[in-house]
Design an enzyme around this catalytic site. Structure first.
Site, PDB file in Angstrom:
ATOM      1  N   HIS A  22      -3.528  23.309 -17.091  1.00  0.00           N
ATOM      2  CA  HIS A  22      -4.422  23.567 -15.965  1.00  0.00           C
ATOM      3  C   HIS A  22      -5.195  22.275 -15.728  1.00  0.00           C
ATOM      4  CE1 HIS A  22      -7.747  25.148 -13.704  1.00  0.00           C
ATOM      5  NE2 HIS A  22      -8.583  25.082 -14.713  1.00  0.00           N
TER       6      HIS A  22
ATOM      7  N   TYR B 164     -11.765  25.361  -8.082  1.00  0.00           N
ATOM      8  CA  TYR B 164     -13.173  25.671  -8.344  1.00  0.00           C
ATOM      9  C   TYR B 164     -13.922  24.381  -8.669  1.00  0.00           C
ATOM     10  CZ  TYR B 164     -11.791  25.317 -13.267  1.00  0.00           C
ATOM     11  OH  TYR B 164     -11.305  24.860 -14.457  1.00  0.00           O
TER      12      TYR B 164
ATOM     13  N   ASP C  35      -4.783  61.319 -25.841  1.00  0.00           N
ATOM     14  CA  ASP C  35      -4.798  62.573 -25.087  1.00  0.00           C
ATOM     15  C   ASP C  35      -3.333  62.940 -24.907  1.00  0.00           C
ATOM     16  OD1 ASP C  35      -6.145  64.504 -23.118  1.00  0.00           O
ATOM     17  OD2 ASP C  35      -4.683  63.491 -21.820  1.00  0.00           O
TER      18      ASP C  35
HETATM   19  P1  FAD Z   1      -9.385  27.321 -29.050  1.00  0.00           P
HETATM   20  O1  FAD Z   1     -10.624  26.747 -28.585  1.00  0.00           O
HETATM   21  O2  FAD Z   1      -8.119  26.607 -28.718  1.00  0.00           O
HETATM   22  O3  FAD Z   1      -9.507  27.494 -30.585  1.00  0.00           O
HETATM   23  C1  FAD Z   1      -8.388  27.773 -31.424  1.00  0.00           C
HETATM   24  C2  FAD Z   1      -8.528  26.949 -32.647  1.00  0.00           C
HETATM   25  O4  FAD Z   1      -7.552  27.314 -33.602  1.00  0.00           O
HETATM   26  C3  FAD Z   1      -8.314  25.486 -32.345  1.00  0.00           C
HETATM   27  O5  FAD Z   1      -9.491  24.785 -32.636  1.00  0.00           O
HETATM   28  C4  FAD Z   1      -7.164  25.085 -33.239  1.00  0.00           C
HETATM   29  O6  FAD Z   1      -7.269  23.793 -33.749  1.00  0.00           O
HETATM   30  C5  FAD Z   1      -7.225  26.146 -34.316  1.00  0.00           C
HETATM   31  N1  FAD Z   1      -5.932  26.343 -34.980  1.00  0.00           N
HETATM   32  C6  FAD Z   1      -4.755  26.616 -34.402  1.00  0.00           C
HETATM   33  N2  FAD Z   1      -3.780  26.698 -35.298  1.00  0.00           N
HETATM   34  C7  FAD Z   1      -4.345  26.470 -36.503  1.00  0.00           C
HETATM   35  C8  FAD Z   1      -3.849  26.432 -37.827  1.00  0.00           C
HETATM   36  N3  FAD Z   1      -2.549  26.627 -38.094  1.00  0.00           N
HETATM   37  N4  FAD Z   1      -4.717  26.184 -38.838  1.00  0.00           N
HETATM   38  C9  FAD Z   1      -6.024  26.000 -38.575  1.00  0.00           C
HETATM   39  N5  FAD Z   1      -6.547  26.018 -37.341  1.00  0.00           N
HETATM   40  C10 FAD Z   1      -5.718  26.260 -36.317  1.00  0.00           C
HETATM   41  N6  FAD Z   1     -12.586  29.529 -19.655  1.00  0.00           N
HETATM   42  C11 FAD Z   1     -13.665  29.989 -19.017  1.00  0.00           C
HETATM   43  O7  FAD Z   1     -14.147  31.048 -19.349  1.00  0.00           O
HETATM   44  N7  FAD Z   1     -14.237  29.324 -17.992  1.00  0.00           N
HETATM   45  C12 FAD Z   1     -13.741  28.131 -17.576  1.00  0.00           C
HETATM   46  O8  FAD Z   1     -14.257  27.519 -16.654  1.00  0.00           O
HETATM   47  C13 FAD Z   1     -12.599  27.621 -18.214  1.00  0.00           C
HETATM   48  N8  FAD Z   1     -12.065  26.469 -17.788  1.00  0.00           N
HETATM   49  C14 FAD Z   1     -11.020  25.936 -18.464  1.00  0.00           C
HETATM   50  C15 FAD Z   1     -10.558  24.702 -18.071  1.00  0.00           C
HETATM   51  C16 FAD Z   1      -9.580  24.085 -18.769  1.00  0.00           C
HETATM   52  C17 FAD Z   1      -9.095  22.721 -18.333  1.00  0.00           C
HETATM   53  C18 FAD Z   1      -8.995  24.750 -19.894  1.00  0.00           C
HETATM   54  C19 FAD Z   1      -7.910  24.123 -20.689  1.00  0.00           C
HETATM   55  C20 FAD Z   1      -9.434  26.011 -20.257  1.00  0.00           C
HETATM   56  C21 FAD Z   1     -10.452  26.614 -19.564  1.00  0.00           C
HETATM   57  N9  FAD Z   1     -10.940  27.866 -19.925  1.00  0.00           N
HETATM   58  C22 FAD Z   1     -12.038  28.351 -19.283  1.00  0.00           C
HETATM   59  C23 FAD Z   1     -10.272  28.681 -20.960  1.00  0.00           C
HETATM   60  C24 FAD Z   1     -10.976  28.572 -22.313  1.00  0.00           C
HETATM   61  O9  FAD Z   1     -11.155  27.241 -22.615  1.00  0.00           O
HETATM   62  C25 FAD Z   1     -10.174  29.206 -23.416  1.00  0.00           C
HETATM   63  O10 FAD Z   1      -9.700  30.447 -23.020  1.00  0.00           O
HETATM   64  C26 FAD Z   1     -11.002  29.371 -24.683  1.00  0.00           C
HETATM   65  O11 FAD Z   1     -11.639  28.176 -25.010  1.00  0.00           O
HETATM   66  C27 FAD Z   1     -10.137  29.808 -25.842  1.00  0.00           C
HETATM   67  O12 FAD Z   1     -10.898  29.813 -27.018  1.00  0.00           O
HETATM   68  P2  FAD Z   1     -10.202  30.039 -28.432  1.00  0.00           P
HETATM   69  O13 FAD Z   1     -11.251  29.999 -29.460  1.00  0.00           O
HETATM   70  O14 FAD Z   1      -9.323  31.218 -28.366  1.00  0.00           O
HETATM   71  O15 FAD Z   1      -9.167  28.820 -28.548  1.00  0.00           O
END
Ligand code: FAD
Length: 804
Positions: A224, A255, A540
């Site tokens: 994105h 946006y 249900d």
């Molecule tokens: P992450 O932040 O990716 O965290 C997952 C973590 O797991 C990572 O730090 C990773 O390193 C760790 N991990 C993975 N595998 C392993 C492993 N094997 N061992 C140890 N650690 C591991 N959302 C909004 O609500 N509003 C917005 O405006 C918005 N804008 C966005 C714009 C962009 C450009 C992007 C990319 C995303 C945007 N999002 C937005 C979406 C949002 O960023 C994500 O949905 C959210 O941050 C996901 O959080 P998370 O904790 O699930 O994932």
């Protein structure tokens, strides 16, 4: 040894750990492959726009709580939330209407500060905008910008300070050990941690972690685009990080937010750029971050044109920050939450936006602590996807469609175009011959109505429709409804889930799950709820006794995985009860209408007359050559049966009934008629009219609760809730016989929003639109007047005692 290992320290991992700490958990170990807390995951570069209003009540509530939570958080760098407000502009009349519909959801779900703005009012709030381009806007002052990394860090620090959790950065999970179906340990590149619980908050890496235990986590990372301009002269002197409301221009899938004297632009205005989770680079090898790919200029051109049209001051501005960031999309855009059935102790909280990160953390903590979340979370249930929707082909196609449509105006009956005909019933060739209009549901093709029934329109009067409520609608569905009430119709109910439950412990087991008394004679069909510990309605369904130690449990096709997981989770460990999922072994026809008994009697030697075949009983019989189980029950409120036959005999069964029905004017009828027929009779639909937030008494299902039969899950809580009941499910009809609403509209009286339309649809026999809504007891008396707001228009409605 750890009580729980959380994988991932993005917003979801940090928020859930914080809420688990609040619930009293200790000894949680959070492992994160990247550095803390700018880990390189999606959270690290989300611009953090939080728009709270959503078509889903649950998602809206989760966002509201998230705003409340982030608003209390800060780090040394500053606050975690800026309540600058959110504006969604309309370029088209269609969008303006959609924003009115959205205002309806806001009222229904309690986003009390939502309002519509004129173009001039928008200009006053965001001077950069060319207000001549827009027709108006939707505005929520309490929306705002989340600083997701600050929120993550603050939440994590709180959990650490409480002595509940330790966070380890630069620690990668490489395996999960499962013994006898139970999580035993998490293996990292820094060592092995013994634990019987793991929670996956790994964002776009989720599918890789799922594979370690054989669980499909159905999401695809999608790129994105997000960019920032160099300082803009018009913003010179802006010292606050963000001051102006954020803006969504959904008609062009873009946006905007302010970054001091610069402007940020996010774009969905490009083809979905999918990423294979296996191709995400490790932290050390990623040029920027693992979840950031190089910017692809060729995808941004149109978005930049749209941007400078709406914000002319940006023309010629240089873009100094440009990324293709990745985050998760699921097949239906919902999050994925719950405990795996592949490995006990393997919990998942995936595909969550920053917008919902606070709320999801709370819900997951509740679920893991007490099993009872404070909101209905079935739309996020990990078990909602049937196996045919878990292939990587399906997940990527569906995820791509969700990305494509993320800002589109979606009608509840809009259909997916890809991956059709994955599951069809044995009647499918006949349904096709009859001109079925199919909709996709849980992998199935289900007839909505039949072109072949067009001739019915000569016999039945169906009021015409226009606008939104006419989309995907045909008057034929009304005619099918009326023909079912007058004659007889066949319904394809093959997608029903059927579970055979057997064993010496079966009676005790089902009695402990069901609110109704199921220890009944062989041949009885029992309608019952299964409750959660809080007395809320978890399932249900019907339970049929087929033998001393043998039952059939039948439930809807779309809750197949949900209900099965609930039943499996409560199986006794001594092996005294077995559940076999026999859904694919049996097809099902609903044969309903006043002529149904005559049709059935014509093709069977069994006496199916009322005295011999009572309501809510079943019998094994033959229809022609075919052995069937016939249950005398009806969800449409007419005489008739659900008829179950071996799947391979389905076509013969259909043809036999069809031939016998000819002299009675039999038709095939679709789901659309099925829905309006049940609405007119006051029958409830799980997931809409009832779910875990409601109990059987307030839903009017007290007749199916037998507190005196002995203990069952949720009984104590239910009896307490009954004492304090403050609302009741009411049936309403719209006073204007030509008015139609579709569901989710706010119900208003005395200037207060009292409830909302859980279900709504036109009652073709009643000649009025039917609305179900939970209303405070003071408003629940028949004759009470309320108004129902639909696209900003108010319709008078009356509470009625009885529908049809
Ligand atoms: P992450 O932040 O990716 O965290 C997952 C973590 O797991 C990572 O730090 C990773 O390193 C760790 N991990 C993975 N595998 C392993 C492993 N094997 N061992 C140890 N650690 C591991 N959302 C909004 O609500 N509003 C917005 O405006 C918005 N804008 C966005 C714009 C962009 C450009 C992007 C990319 C995303 C945007 N999002 C937005 C979406 C949002 O960023 C994500 O949905 C959210 O941050 C996901 O959080 P998370 O904790 O699930 O994932």
């Amino acid at each position: 040894h750890a009580t729980l290992v959380v994988i991932g320290a993005g917003i979801v991992g940090c928020s859930t750990t914080y809420h688990l700490a609040k619930q009293g958990w200790k000894n949680i170990v959070v492992v994160e492959q990247g550095p803390l807390f700018a880990t390189g995951g999606s959270t690290s570069h989300a611009p953090g726009l939080v728009f709270q209003t959503n078509a889903s009540k649950t998602m809206t509530k989760l966002a509201q709580y998230t705003v409340e939570l982030y608003s209390q958080l800060s780090t040394d760098e500053g606050p975690a939330f800026y309540p600058v407000g959110g504006i969604e502009v309309a370029y088209t009349e269609e969008r303006m209407a959609e924003l009115k519909r959205k205002l309806g959801w806001a009222k229904a779900w309690g986003v009390d500060d939502a309002m519509l703005l004129t173009p001039e009012e928008v200009k006053a709030k965001v001077p950069l905008i060319d207000a001549t381009k827009i027709l108006g806007a939707y505005y929520v002052p309490s929306d705002g910008i989340a600083k997701a990394l600050r929120a993550s860090e603050a939440l994590a620090n709180d959990a650490i300070a409480a002595g509940a959790a330790d966070f380890y950065g630069n620690t990668t999970v490489i395996d999960i050990e499962v013994v006898n179906g139970q999580v035993k340990a998490v293996v990292t590149d820094q060592g092995r941690i013994e634990t019987d619980k793991v929670l996956v908050c790994a964002g776009i890496w989720g599918p890789r972690i799922g594979r370690m235990v054989g669980e499909v986590i159905p999401l695809t990372p999608v790129q994105h685009q997000y960019v920032k301009t160099a300082p803009i002269p018009e913003l010179a002197g802006e010292t606050e990080e963000v001051n102006f409301p954020m803006v969504r221009h959904q008609d062009h899938a873009i946006y905007f937010r302010q970054h001091g004297d610069c402007w940020g632009i996010g774009s969905y205005q490009h083809e979905p750029l999918l990423v294979d989770p296996d191709n995400i680079l490790p932290y050390a090898e990623a040029p920027v971050m693992p979840s950031v790919n190089p910017f692809t200029e060729e995808h941004f051109g149109p978005a930049w044109e749209s941007t400078t049209e709406l914000f002319p001051a940006l023309k010629g501005a240089e873009l100094t920050y440009k990324i293709n960031g990745m985050f998760s999309f699921t097949p239906d855009s919902g999050s994925v939450i719950g405990e795996s059935t592949q490995a006990k102790g393997f919990w998942v909280a995936e595909a969550v936006w920053v917008t919902h990160g606070g709320g999801v953390g709370k819900i997951v903590a509740e679920l893991m602590t007490t099993g009872v979340p404070s909101l209905d979370i079935h739309e996020m249930d990990i078990h909602r996807f049937p196996e045919v929707c878990k292939s990587s082909d399906f997940i990527t196609r569906a995820g791509a469609q969700q990305y494509d449509e993320v800002y589109d105006i979606i009608h509840p009956l809009d259909q997916q175009l890809h991956s059709r005909e994955l599951r069809v019933s044995p009647f499918h060739p006949r349904l096709q011959e009859l001109g079925a209009q199919f909709i996709f549901s849980a992998g199935w093709e289900r007839p909505q109505w039949f072109k072949s029934n067009i001739a019915l329109l000569e016999a039945y009067d169906v009021p015409p429709r226009h606008g939104w409520e006419a989309k995907h609608w045909s008057p034929i569905q009304g005619a099918e409804h009326l023909a079912t009430r007058e004659k007889v119709a066949m319904y394809d109910l093959t997608p029903f889930a059927k579970f055979e439950v057997t064993g010496p412990g079966v009676v005790a087991y089902l009695q402990s799950l069901c609110a109704n008394d199921v220890d009944k004679p062989i041949g009885k069909v029992i309608y019952t709820a299964m409750l959660d510990e809080n007395g809320g309605i978890m399932c249900d369904l019907t339970v049929s006794r087929l033998g001393e130690e043998k039952y059939w449990v039948v439930t809807g096709g779309s809750v197949h995985g949900h209900d099965l997981a609930w039943m499996q989770a409560h199986l006794p460990t001594d092996g005294s009860v077995r559940i076999i999922d026999v859904s694919s072994s049996y097809c099902c026809v609903g044969l309903w209408g006043p002529k149904a008994p005559a049709v059935l009697q014509a093709v069977t030697q069994t006496d199916v007359s009322k005295p011999q075949f009572k309501f809510f009983t079943n019998q094994q019989l033959r229809i022609g050559n075919i052995p069937v189980l016939a249950s005398r029950v009806s969800y449409v409120g007419e005489e008739g049966w659900e008829i179950y036959a071996p799947t391979e005999c389905g076509l013969k069964l259909w043809d036999t009934l069809w031939a016998a029905g000819q002299e009675h004017g039999i038709i095939a009828a679709g789901l659309a008629a099925f829905e309006t027929l049940r609405l007119e009779k006051g029958f409830l639909l799980w997931g809409t009219d009832i779910h875990t937030e409601y109990d059987p008494y307030e839903a009017g299902l007290g007749f199916a609760v037998k507190p005196n039969k002995g203990d069952f899950i949720g009984k104590e809580a239910l009896l307490q809730r009954k004492e304090y009941a403050s609302r009741k499910l009411c049936f309403l009809t719209l006073d204007d016989p030509t008015a139609v609403v579709m569901g989710k509209e706010p119900a208003i009286a005395d200037g207060k929003v009292l409830g909302y339309a859980n279900s709504a649809g036109y009652g073709y026999s009643l000649g009025r639109c039917v609305v179900y809504a939970y209303l405070p007891l003071g408003y629940a008396q028949p004759g009470t007047k309320v108004s129902v707001e639909y696209f900003g228009q108010s319709f008078a409605a009356t509470v009625v005692d009885k529908l049809l």
